[in-house]
Design a protein around this motif. Structure first.
Motif, PDB file in Angstrom:
ATOM      1  N   LEU A  81       3.386   1.447 -14.239  1.00 21.02           N
ATOM      2  CA  LEU A  81       3.877   0.982 -12.941  1.00 21.02           C
ATOM      3  C   LEU A  81       2.736   0.948 -11.923  1.00 21.02           C
ATOM      4  CD1 LEU A  81       6.464   0.126 -11.518  1.00 21.02           C
ATOM      5  CD2 LEU A  81       6.827   2.482 -10.852  1.00 21.02           C
ATOM      6  N   TRP A  82       1.920   1.990 -11.945  1.00 24.47           N
ATOM      7  CA  TRP A  82       0.772   2.048 -11.027  1.00 24.47           C
ATOM      8  C   TRP A  82      -0.149   0.863 -11.269  1.00 24.47           C
ATOM      9  CZ3 TRP A  82      -4.521   2.392 -11.692  1.00 24.47           C
ATOM     10  CH2 TRP A  82      -5.269   2.710 -10.575  1.00 24.47           C
ATOM     11  N   THR A  83      -0.428   0.602 -12.549  1.00 23.43           N
ATOM     12  CA  THR A  83      -1.319  -0.511 -12.883  1.00 23.43           C
ATOM     13  C   THR A  83      -0.728  -1.828 -12.394  1.00 23.43           C
ATOM     14  OG1 THR A  83      -1.799   0.727 -14.875  1.00 23.43           O
ATOM     15  CG2 THR A  83      -2.654  -1.502 -14.769  1.00 23.43           C
ATOM     16  N   TYR A  84       0.576  -1.936 -12.543  1.00 19.68           N
ATOM     17  CA  TYR A  84       1.275  -3.137 -12.071  1.00 19.68           C
ATOM     18  C   TYR A  84       1.094  -3.308 -10.563  1.00 19.68           C
ATOM     19  CZ  TYR A  84       5.536  -5.757 -10.780  1.00 19.68           C
ATOM     20  OH  TYR A  84       6.440  -6.634 -10.244  1.00 19.68           O
ATOM     21  N   MET A  85       1.221  -2.184  -9.834  1.00 14.58           N
ATOM     22  CA  MET A  85       1.040  -2.240  -8.380  1.00 14.58           C
ATOM     23  C   MET A  85      -0.373  -2.700  -8.034  1.00 14.58           C
ATOM     24  SD  MET A  85       3.760  -0.983  -6.959  1.00 14.58           S
ATOM     25  CE  MET A  85       5.255  -0.541  -7.758  1.00 14.58           C
ATOM     26  N   ILE A  86      -1.358  -2.135  -8.733  1.00 13.84           N
ATOM     27  CA  ILE A  86      -2.746  -2.484  -8.431  1.00 13.84           C
ATOM     28  C   ILE A  86      -2.993  -3.947  -8.798  1.00 13.84           C
ATOM     29  CG2 ILE A  86      -5.153  -2.016  -9.029  1.00 13.84           C
ATOM     30  CD1 ILE A  86      -3.825   0.183  -7.416  1.00 13.84           C
ATOM     31  N   PHE A  87      -2.520  -4.330  -9.990  1.00 13.13           N
ATOM     32  CA  PHE A  87      -2.766  -5.695 -10.436  1.00 13.13           C
ATOM     33  C   PHE A  87      -2.135  -6.695  -9.464  1.00 13.13           C
ATOM     34  CE2 PHE A  87      -1.588  -9.434 -13.030  1.00 13.13           C
ATOM     35  CZ  PHE A  87      -2.857  -9.830 -13.380  1.00 13.13           C
ATOM     36  N   PHE A 121       0.805  -1.213   0.000  1.00 12.33           N
ATOM     37  CA  PHE A 121       0.000   0.000   0.000  1.00 12.33           C
ATOM     38  C   PHE A 121       0.843   1.269   0.000  1.00 12.33           C
ATOM     39  CE2 PHE A 121      -3.536   2.656   1.519  1.00 12.33           C
ATOM     40  CZ  PHE A 121      -4.485   2.221   0.634  1.00 12.33           C
ATOM     41  N   GLY A 122       1.928   1.246   0.765  1.00 13.97           N
ATOM     42  CA  GLY A 122       2.789   2.422   0.826  1.00 13.97           C
ATOM     43  C   GLY A 122       3.420   2.732  -0.518  1.00 13.97           C
ATOM     44  N   VAL A 123       3.860   1.683  -1.204  1.00 15.98           N
ATOM     45  CA  VAL A 123       4.507   1.875  -2.499  1.00 15.98           C
ATOM     46  C   VAL A 123       3.498   2.410  -3.506  1.00 15.98           C
ATOM     47  CG1 VAL A 123       5.902   0.780  -4.256  1.00 15.98           C
ATOM     48  CG2 VAL A 123       5.970  -0.070  -1.940  1.00 15.98           C
ATOM     49  N   GLN A 124       2.265   1.908  -3.408  1.00 17.25           N
ATOM     50  CA  GLN A 124       1.231   2.383  -4.323  1.00 17.25           C
ATOM     51  C   GLN A 124       1.048   3.898  -4.186  1.00 17.25           C
ATOM     52  OE1 GLN A 124      -2.661   0.631  -3.695  1.00 17.25           O
ATOM     53  NE2 GLN A 124      -3.572   2.344  -4.800  1.00 17.25           N
TER      54      GLN A 124
END
Lengths: 441, 435
Positions: B283-289, B232-235
């Motif tokens: 990158l954001w999408t990768y984090m969410i996925f 969550f923090g990285v997101q």
């Protein structure tokens, strides 16, 4: 780059491809002995089953899976350096990318062996692959292990192709400098490349596209490897940060391996020191610093969330890692991955070859320990204390691990002798072209 | 032209005064925000005002630090392309002290967000972390530390520029003058500032990485005290970087013409900002996925309710897909072609889409959990609860967003009007033609 010219690059790199000397043969003898140990141990395992490995119930994944993840991780830096750094126009990649791409290809070739070694009945390895059959038996597409088969194979094919595409103009250089049968073979490998404007234009376009295709793979492969663990509900494995944390860890270990390989290469071949500059090595050291910080962050967050989650199994596992009977491996990992890269923050150490070499080896050890920690401790202490276990190393898996280093080094040693280990064409791009009329010494 | 003459031209073109009209409008925005907040907080549904303030503070504060991170990255790396944007990135960070102030205000409304502030409701095994005194201490402590580090960094970065501007064009104002007291020779100052900032830059970056995790865990994740995600923090960190770069992309299109920066900010530089946004959105999408897949596949009761509420409930489920469209599909297909990245009006349109999407993302992370907490409380009090209110935008959302936005832009312009708009003393700042 003052004393580096078009001619000296050709000479230095072709010099490295001359018939091998005594040192090379002596090293190769050691390497082949290591490989022989591995092959012998594997033969023993085929004959006697998995009893020679430390795998037990409940720890069904041991050193083999650790090795698999370790080698896939090593294989990351190559594509990162050749594709990602190409896209972001980082100039320091030019001198090191060929060797690191070769490293990638060989590391993935090593990694791909381990699932086969691990499955025991290796003659049934094709069961991993979905193929049409009469009984309509299919592999389990919902299993991350199968995703891994696809991910690793895709990665391997793309990195081999990318590697070979990059080599085309350089093979042409070797072809032009050689005669006879050698000329014929390198000519075939160079696909008849003549270096016309037209060819270069298409070549550069193709290379750029390839870089763009390879970039997502840097992320996907190790993410999928991490899902082998994160998809389960085992404490210590099931956590959302695993994909980026594995990717960062892979780049961390990959860059360390690049240093481990290139620092000796640079020392052995004359002229390489002018081409692989200390600045490029320092840039690698900085990548290690950066990814080392990310890895340290991930370790800390894992512990924090284990506490914060309030889940008692998760807490128990993260207590077991630093305080249980396998704590030695945990602290070795923390020392190698979090503490040992810290001196790199000082420029003097970052530019000191022995220190850099030492740290790169420590990081390699640390990253192996990290995977061992993840794989083994979580299986050793899952939910039911009745089913807890522990791990001891057995000789077969140790020999096979040694053999894997032999296998990897063997390819690298062959590579150095039959291919230009630095990118001739791209290194020339960074120089002032020689003028025909201008007189130069 | 010599370099100094060129820099002098840049200075003359880019020095501006915040005009009365624009300032008036922005101050009006802030006033509307304050009135909206006071009316809301004193009204019958105070949580609506508080949650709007939280969403905006988390959003705009993140952008401020995210933008500063780029200045830090350009300091650490030898990347030349970003140099012209360095000062704009630092100017965006001028909002961060205000964000700190807003967090201080938010402490007073914390009981509207956090179930765990109630001794009877906190999950006992988490009470060591989720207790209010410690919450205040750690948040203030780390925030102040990062603010100090950032300020030292920005000060070092400004000093040689202001010094040079003084020499070239008699650049002077109260804020700038205070930064160049005891000024040595230009060359010494440049070397010294660079030397200092090479040390400061990694500290600021690490500081913000820690602070962003703390904000994400404490102010957003702990609203639903049962749920947790290591990522969550990285997101939040990545989202803040996208926000910062999207703002820089917007600014790039404006100042390019307005400050006549042709050559310094050019099509290729603008293209680079667009590409950066493209990469960061992926990158954001990768984090969410990665989070969604791991949680969905693991199917553990502590983790899934958060996603079920946000992906499958009829109140909020649609917004997940909307966010995916706004933050993944539109930038992915929109910025894929070179022409799209090169065209300022088009790429800026996508930046606006991304900024709106990121704002909604914060809303989407904060508000459903608050609604769920309130529904829990109502059910515990014996009321019959039929579902959640869902996305019900209201006057407080609008007024408070307008207020914080006004403050954000005011801070940016205030800062930018008092310092040289480009890092003129930086040798790596050059116009395209000289490359």
């Amino acid at each position: 780059m003052s004393n580096v010219t078009y001619a000296s690059i050709n000479d230095d790199i072709l010099h490295s491809m001359r018939p091998p000397g005594k040192t090379w043969f002596a090293s190769m003898a050691i390497i082949l002995t290591m490989l022989g140990m591995g092959i012998f141990a594997f033969g023993y395992q085929i004959r006697h089953g998995m009893e020679g490995s430390g795998i037990n119930n409940p720890i069904g994944w041991g050193v083999y899976i650790t090795n698999f993840v370790f080698w896939v991780g090593i294989g990351h830096a190559g594509t990162l350096i050749s594709a990602v750094l190409f896209l972001v126009r980082a100039p320091f990649r030019t001198s090191i990318y060929r060797a690191s791409e070769a490293m990638t290809v060989f590391a993935v070739m090593t990694a791909a062996l381990f699932p086969l070694i691990h499955i025991g009945r290796v003659w049934n390895f094709y069961w991993l692959i979905p193929y049409p059959n009469q009984r309509l038996l299919w592999v389990n597409f919902k299993s991350p292990l199968l995703w891994d088969v696809f991910a690793v194979n895709t990665y391997m094919s793309v990195s081999i192709l990318f590697f070979l595409v990059g080599l085309v103009p350089d093979f042409a250089v070797v072809r032009d400098e050689s005669k006879g049968l050698k000329r014929l073979f390198y000519g075939i490998a160079a696909l008849g490349f003549r270096g016309t404007n037209h060819e270069w234009k298409h070549y550069m376009r193709a290379y750029l596209l390839f870089a763009a295709i390879a970039t997502p793979l840097v992320f996907s492969v190790h993410s999928i490897v991490s899902w082998d663990f994160a998809m389960s509900s085992i404490p210590g494995w099931h956590t959302t940060i695993f994909p980026p944390y594995f990717v960062a860890g892979a780049i961390f270990s990959g860059c360390a391996m690049v240093l481990t390989l290139l620092l000796p290469l640079r020392a052995i071949f004359p002229g390489f020191k002018d081409i692989i500059k200390m600045k490029d090595m320092e840039a690698m050291a900085k990548m290690i610093m950066f990814t080392g910080v990310i890895v340290t962050y991930a370790y800390s967050i894992e512990f924090f969330i284990a506490y914060y989650s309030g889940a008692k199994y998760e807490k128990a596992l993260f207590w077991f890692r630093p305080f249980g009977e396998l704590k030695f491996f945990f602290f070795l990992m923390v020392f190698c991955n979090c503490v040992s890269p810290l001196p790199l923050w000082i420029k003097k150490i970052r530019t000191n070859v022995p220190a850099l070499f030492l740290i790169s080896i420590l990081v390699n050890i640390g990253m192996w320990m990290e995977r061992f920690n993840i794989v083994v401790t979580s299986l050793a202490h899952d939910f039911d204390p009745y089913a807890w276990g522990s791990y001891t190393f057995e000789w077969v898996e140790i020999w096979i691990t040694i053999g894997s280093f032999g296998w990897f080094s063997m390819w690298f040693f062959i590579f150095v002798k039959i291919m230009p280990s630095l990118a001739v064409a791209e290194l020339k791009e960074a120089l002032v072209p020689p003028m025909r009329s201008a007189h130069h010494e | 032209m010599t370099r100094h003459e060129e820099m002098k031209v840049i200075l003359e073109n880019s020095t501006f005064k915040l005009s009365g009209g624009l300032r008036g409008v922005l101050v009006l925005f802030v006033a509307v925000g304050i009135v909206g907040f006071v009316v809301g907080a004193l009204g019958s549904q105070p949580h609506l005002a508080w949650e709007a303030l939280l969403v905006n503070t988390v959003f705009f504060g993140g952008i401020g630090f995210g933008a500063l991170t780029f200045s830090v990255i350009w300091q650490i790396t030898d990347a030349n392309w970003g140099r012209p944007y360095k000062r704009f990135a630092e100017a965006l960070a001028a909002f961060t002290p205000v964000a700190f102030g807003l967090y201080l205000v938010l402490f007073f409304g914390a009981h509207h967000f956090f179930q765990w502030m109630d001794h009877d409701k906190v999950i006992h095994s988490k009470a060591g972390w989720l207790n209010f005194p410690f919450f205040i201490e750690r948040n203030i402590g780390l925030f102040v530390l990062v603010l100090i580090l950032s300020w030292i960094y920005i000060k070092n970065s400004l000093r040689p520029d202001i010094g040079l501007a003084k020499k070239l064009a008699n650049f002077s104002n109260g804020f700038a003058d205070r930064l160049v007291s005891n000024y040595g020779t230009q060359e010494e100052e440049e070397i010294l500032a660079n030397k200092k900032n090479i040390r400061m830059a990694p500290l600021v970056a690490i500081g913000w990485a820690c602070l962003s995790s703390l904000i994400a865990f404490d102010w957003v994740m702990s609203i639903d005290q049962e749920w947790y995600s290591t990522m969550f923090g990285v997101q939040y960190l990545v989202a803040s970087l996208i926000g910062g770069m999207a703002c820089l992309n917007l600014i790039s299109g404006v100042v390019w013409k307005k400050f006549k920066l042709n050559g310094y900010i050019s099509v290729t530089r603008h293209h680079d900002t667009s590409k950066f946004i493209f990469a960061l959105c992926l990158l954001w999408t990768y984090m969410i996925f990665s989070q969604v897949l791991v949680i969905w596949y693991g199917n553990i009761p502590e983790e899934t309710p958060y996603l079920i509420l946000r992906m499958q409930s009829h109140e909020w489920g649609w917004m997940f897909w909307l966010l995916l469209v706004m933050l993944f599909l539109i930038p992915f297909f929109g910025l894929m072609s070179r022409t799209a990245c090169n065209t300022p009006w088009f790429s800026r349109l996508i930046s606006i889409d991304i900024l709106v999407g990121l704002w909604l993302e914060k809303y989407f992370l904060v508000v459903p959990s608050i609604q769920e907490n309130m529904a829990d409380a109502a059910a515990a009090a014996g009321a019959e609860v039929h579902g959640l209110p869902g996305f019900q935008y209201n006057l407080f959302d609008f007024s408070i967003t307008l207020g914080v936005l006004g403050a954000f832009v005011l801070c940016f312009l205030w800062f930018l009007s008092r310092v040289p708009a480009l890092p003129i003393s930086d040798k790596r700042l050059f116009s395209e033609g000289h490359h």
